[in-house]
Design a protein around this motif. Structure first.
Motif, PDB file in Angstrom:
ATOM      1  N   ASN A  96      -8.028  58.830 -73.913  1.00 42.01           N
ATOM      2  CA  ASN A  96      -6.972  58.503 -74.885  1.00 42.01           C
ATOM      3  C   ASN A  96      -7.396  58.889 -76.297  1.00 42.01           C
ATOM      4  O   ASN A  96      -6.577  59.308 -77.111  1.00 42.01           O
ATOM      5  N   CYS A  97      -8.706  58.755 -76.583  1.00 45.12           N
ATOM      6  CA  CYS A  97      -9.196  59.071 -77.928  1.00 45.12           C
ATOM      7  C   CYS A  97      -9.002  60.551 -78.243  1.00 45.12           C
ATOM      8  O   CYS A  97      -8.491  60.917 -79.302  1.00 45.12           O
ATOM      9  N   THR A  98      -9.390  61.393 -77.284  1.00 42.25           N
ATOM     10  CA  THR A  98      -9.281  62.844 -77.503  1.00 42.25           C
ATOM     11  C   THR A  98      -7.816  63.238 -77.695  1.00 42.25           C
ATOM     12  O   THR A  98      -7.488  64.056 -78.555  1.00 42.25           O
ATOM     13  N   GLU A  99      -6.937  62.621 -76.901  1.00 45.56           N
ATOM     14  CA  GLU A  99      -5.506  62.940 -77.008  1.00 45.56           C
ATOM     15  C   GLU A  99      -4.939  62.477 -78.350  1.00 45.56           C
ATOM     16  O   GLU A  99      -4.008  63.078 -78.870  1.00 45.56           O
ATOM     17  N   ALA A 100      -5.500  61.387 -78.896  1.00 43.84           N
ATOM     18  CA  ALA A 100      -4.908  60.795 -80.101  1.00 43.84           C
ATOM     19  C   ALA A 100      -5.429  61.415 -81.398  1.00 43.84           C
ATOM     20  O   ALA A 100      -4.783  61.293 -82.430  1.00 43.84           O
ATOM     21  N   CYS A 101      -6.583  62.070 -81.344  1.00 43.57           N
ATOM     22  CA  CYS A 101      -7.223  62.495 -82.594  1.00 43.57           C
ATOM     23  C   CYS A 101      -6.384  63.534 -83.352  1.00 43.57           C
ATOM     24  O   CYS A 101      -6.132  64.622 -82.854  1.00 43.57           O
ATOM     25  N   PRO A 102      -5.972  63.217 -84.584  1.00 43.04           N
ATOM     26  CA  PRO A 102      -5.163  64.167 -85.355  1.00 43.04           C
ATOM     27  C   PRO A 102      -5.966  65.363 -85.845  1.00 43.04           C
ATOM     28  O   PRO A 102      -5.397  66.326 -86.342  1.00 43.04           O
ATOM     29  N   ARG A 103      -7.295  65.294 -85.743  1.00 43.94           N
ATOM     30  CA  ARG A 103      -8.139  66.403 -86.168  1.00 43.94           C
ATOM     31  C   ARG A 103      -8.606  67.230 -84.969  1.00 43.94           C
ATOM     32  O   ARG A 103      -9.472  68.102 -85.121  1.00 43.94           O
TER      33      ARG A 103
ATOM     34  N   ALA B  68     -23.359  74.524 -86.753  1.00 49.07           N
ATOM     35  CA  ALA B  68     -22.225  74.545 -85.816  1.00 49.07           C
ATOM     36  C   ALA B  68     -22.347  73.439 -84.764  1.00 49.07           C
ATOM     37  O   ALA B  68     -21.346  72.978 -84.222  1.00 49.07           O
ATOM     38  N   ARG B  69     -23.592  73.008 -84.515  1.00 49.47           N
ATOM     39  CA  ARG B  69     -23.830  72.024 -83.450  1.00 49.47           C
ATOM     40  C   ARG B  69     -23.037  70.731 -83.654  1.00 49.47           C
ATOM     41  O   ARG B  69     -22.618  70.092 -82.706  1.00 49.47           O
ATOM     42  N   PHE B  70     -22.842  70.347 -84.921  1.00 49.64           N
ATOM     43  CA  PHE B  70     -22.138  69.075 -85.166  1.00 49.64           C
ATOM     44  C   PHE B  70     -20.897  69.283 -86.039  1.00 49.64           C
ATOM     45  O   PHE B  70     -20.337  68.338 -86.581  1.00 49.64           O
ATOM     46  N   ASP B  71     -20.471  70.558 -86.123  1.00 51.55           N
ATOM     47  CA  ASP B  71     -19.357  70.878 -87.020  1.00 51.55           C
ATOM     48  C   ASP B  71     -18.108  70.027 -86.744  1.00 51.55           C
ATOM     49  O   ASP B  71     -17.480  69.500 -87.649  1.00 51.55           O
ATOM     50  N   GLU B  72     -17.778  69.895 -85.463  1.00 54.89           N
ATOM     51  CA  GLU B  72     -16.526  69.212 -85.135  1.00 54.89           C
ATOM     52  C   GLU B  72     -16.529  67.757 -85.592  1.00 54.89           C
ATOM     53  O   GLU B  72     -15.525  67.243 -86.088  1.00 54.89           O
ATOM     54  N   SER B  73     -17.690  67.108 -85.398  1.00 55.91           N
ATOM     55  CA  SER B  73     -17.685  65.676 -85.744  1.00 55.91           C
ATOM     56  C   SER B  73     -17.705  65.427 -87.254  1.00 55.91           C
ATOM     57  O   SER B  73     -17.523  64.295 -87.694  1.00 55.91           O
ATOM     58  N   THR B  74     -17.877  66.495 -88.060  1.00 59.45           N
ATOM     59  CA  THR B  74     -17.776  66.296 -89.520  1.00 59.45           C
ATOM     60  C   THR B  74     -16.308  66.175 -89.946  1.00 59.45           C
ATOM     61  O   THR B  74     -16.023  65.825 -91.081  1.00 59.45           O
ATOM     62  N   LYS B  75     -15.398  66.534 -89.034  1.00 55.08           N
ATOM     63  CA  LYS B  75     -13.979  66.588 -89.433  1.00 55.08           C
ATOM     64  C   LYS B  75     -13.281  65.244 -89.377  1.00 55.08           C
ATOM     65  O   LYS B  75     -12.104  65.138 -89.703  1.00 55.08           O
ATOM     66  N   CYS B  76     -13.992  64.227 -88.914  1.00 55.04           N
ATOM     67  CA  CYS B  76     -13.371  62.900 -88.762  1.00 55.04           C
ATOM     68  C   CYS B  76     -12.902  62.363 -90.114  1.00 55.04           C
ATOM     69  O   CYS B  76     -13.621  62.417 -91.108  1.00 55.04           O
TER      70      CYS B  76
ATOM     71  N   ALA C 272      -7.294  56.275 -85.112  1.00 56.03           N
ATOM     72  CA  ALA C 272      -6.340  56.560 -84.020  1.00 56.03           C
ATOM     73  C   ALA C 272      -7.057  56.562 -82.664  1.00 56.03           C
ATOM     74  O   ALA C 272      -6.493  56.153 -81.653  1.00 56.03           O
ATOM     75  N   CYS C 273      -8.301  57.034 -82.667  1.00 53.94           N
ATOM     76  CA  CYS C 273      -9.041  57.109 -81.396  1.00 53.94           C
ATOM     77  C   CYS C 273      -9.459  55.726 -80.915  1.00 53.94           C
ATOM     78  O   CYS C 273      -9.136  55.315 -79.789  1.00 53.94           O
ATOM     79  N   THR C 274     -10.138  54.992 -81.776  1.00 54.70           N
ATOM     80  CA  THR C 274     -10.668  53.681 -81.376  1.00 54.70           C
ATOM     81  C   THR C 274      -9.546  52.761 -80.913  1.00 54.70           C
ATOM     82  O   THR C 274      -9.680  52.040 -79.921  1.00 54.70           O
ATOM     83  N   THR C 275      -8.400  52.804 -81.605  1.00 58.96           N
ATOM     84  CA  THR C 275      -7.316  51.886 -81.258  1.00 58.96           C
ATOM     85  C   THR C 275      -6.444  52.414 -80.113  1.00 58.96           C
ATOM     86  O   THR C 275      -5.434  51.805 -79.779  1.00 58.96           O
TER      87      THR C 275
ATOM     88  N   ILE D  77     -10.552  66.618 -82.645  1.00 57.82           N
ATOM     89  CA  ILE D  77     -11.976  66.518 -82.312  1.00 57.82           C
ATOM     90  C   ILE D  77     -12.086  66.195 -80.823  1.00 57.82           C
ATOM     91  O   ILE D  77     -11.360  65.332 -80.324  1.00 57.82           O
ATOM     92  N   LYS D  78     -12.969  66.901 -80.136  1.00 58.53           N
ATOM     93  CA  LYS D  78     -13.132  66.626 -78.706  1.00 58.53           C
ATOM     94  C   LYS D  78     -14.064  65.412 -78.563  1.00 58.53           C
ATOM     95  O   LYS D  78     -15.263  65.538 -78.285  1.00 58.53           O
ATOM     96  N   ILE D  79     -13.456  64.272 -78.762  1.00 55.48           N
ATOM     97  CA  ILE D  79     -14.244  63.037 -78.892  1.00 55.48           C
ATOM     98  C   ILE D  79     -14.998  62.703 -77.602  1.00 55.48           C
ATOM     99  O   ILE D  79     -16.182  62.350 -77.644  1.00 55.48           O
ATOM    100  N   THR D  80     -14.321  62.827 -76.467  1.00 55.65           N
ATOM    101  CA  THR D  80     -14.995  62.464 -75.209  1.00 55.65           C
ATOM    102  C   THR D  80     -16.193  63.379 -74.980  1.00 55.65           C
ATOM    103  O   THR D  80     -17.207  62.961 -74.429  1.00 55.65           O
ATOM    104  N   LYS D  81     -16.080  64.631 -75.417  1.00 52.66           N
ATOM    105  CA  LYS D  81     -17.209  65.555 -75.290  1.00 52.66           C
ATOM    106  C   LYS D  81     -18.361  65.082 -76.185  1.00 52.66           C
ATOM    107  O   LYS D  81     -19.527  65.056 -75.760  1.00 52.66           O
TER     108      LYS D  81
END
Ligand code: SF4
Ligand code: FES
Lengths: 124, 235
Positions: free
Chosen positions: B207-214, B138-146, B151-154, B216-220
């Motif tokens: 902006n990355c967190t707002e843009a992610c279609p999955r 569960a510790r890295f579950d969210e980041s497997t969904k990328c 969308a985030c980087t750009t 993912i709480k990227i900034t976190k």
């Protein structure tokens, strides 16, 4: 062949990044405002005569004070929010709530300050 | 219903700069922006270029700016963005044609994160699986969904300003392995990310967190990587 990757300032500002992006932009405006103010302030103290007086008159003006107080206060409160979230990443998912609290605190203090500056500025 | 769609156009063989063209198509409010683009391409202008593959938010090929913000065209309904739509390529990557951008720099940064499991230890006694508890998973579950849609980087102002920045998607990839209890390459990845083009360039614009279609709480995720760098702990 292809268009280059450069993103102009206007294109960047038009990106609809919503609330968090707005605080990001205002944070930079605040920082830039303070840097310009301090530079001009230092410059004024080295300039004698008319030049110095002219610059002093600008930043002693109450309209300018409203602007510079915005820069300082927003930069400070937003910086505090960023620092807290940086230190406690577990809180980051609540960034929208944190930004709401930030705006409430900012508007309360800034509103009071603007009221005081205007009243003093108008000789009240 | 009538849908008006304004699309950024650029043909490297004819144009020196981009321009916009507006098309009016008959569609439905439940259509996706991707359907509208397909209508334009199929019925009005076959030269329109855009990427798409799965059309179901899985492959990550159709990230674009829709009404000024990054979205996947296949996950964005007309009713959510209105009948007047503006579609532009994502920012910060070279435009090759119309909505197609050069994804090479994006994937180069992805590769720099060593996006594979590193484990040199001998296999467990049964010679089969390296087991992991549900909590560790569960510790890295969210980041497997990328889905590597970019969308985030750009959407990241730091990336717009400096294309050398690895970008949020690369850091999400690194996060996926750094916090995997079976992986032994965390310190190597943290070292890569501590370089000048690493996490230090994240200024939490979100902006990355707002843009992610999955979602993912990227900034976190980036915050956790930064913290691991400072404390040297992965908990
Ligand atoms: S983190 Fe989200 S926005 Fe970024 S590449 Fe992965 S799926 Fe796309
Ligand atoms: S076409 Fe595959 S994600 Fe949109």
């Amino acid at each position: 062949m292809g268009l280059n990757r450069n993103v102009s300032l206007m294109t960047a500002l038009r990106y609809k990044g919503q609330g968090p992006f707005l605080t990001y932009i205002l944070h930079r405006i605040g920082g830039l405002g303070m840097a310009i103010f301090i530079t001009v302030h230092l410059l004024a103290s080295f300039l004698s005569g008319k030049g110095g007086h002219f610059i002093n008159a600008i930043y002693e003006n109450w309209v300018f004070q409203i602007f510079i107080f915005f820069c300082v206060l927003f930069h400070a409160i937003n910086g505090l929010r960023i620092t807290i979230l940086d230190l406690f990443p577990k809180l980051i998912p609540y960034h929208r709530q944190a930004i709401t609290i930030e705006w409430v605190a900012f508007l309360a203090i800034y509103g009071f300050a603007v009221f005081t500056i205007i009243r003093t500025g108008l000789g009240g | 219903m009538e849908i008006t769609i304004k699309i950024f156009r650029y043909d490297p063989e004819k144009d020196t700069r981009g321009h916009y063209e507006t098309y009016v198509v008959e569609g439905d409010e439940n259509d996706r922006v991707l359907d509208v683009l397909e209508l334009v391409k199929g019925k009005t202008d076959g030269s329109l270029a855009f990427r798409r593959s799965c059309a179901h938010g899985v492959c990550g090929s159709d990230a674009m700016r829709i009404n000024g913000r990054n979205h996947l065209a296949c996950k964005t309904l007309v009713r959510d963005v209105g009948a007047n739509i503006t579609v532009e390529p994502v920012l910060g990557l070279k435009v090759k044609k119309d909505l197609v951008v050069d994804m090479d720099p994006f994937f180069d940064n992805y590769k720099k994160m060593l996006p594979y499991l590193i484990n040199e230890s001998p296999l467990p006694a049964d010679g089969r699986e390296r087991l992991q508890s549900p909590e560790d998973r569960a510790r890295f579950d969210e980041s497997t969904k990328c889905i590597l849609c970019a969308a985030c980087t750009t959407s990241c102002p730091s990336y717009w300003a400096n294309g050398n920045y690895y970008g949020p998607a690369a850091i999400v990839t690194a996060h996926r392995f750094i916090f995997d209890s079976r992986d032994e390459g965390a310190s190597e990845r943290l070292h890569i990310l501590s370089e000048t083009d690493g996490t230090v360039r994240c200024h939490t614009a979100y902006n990355c967190t707002e843009a992610c279609p999955r979602d993912i709480k990227i900034t976190k995720a980036i915050g956790e990587v930064k913290m691991a760098m400072v404390t040297g702990k992965l908990d």
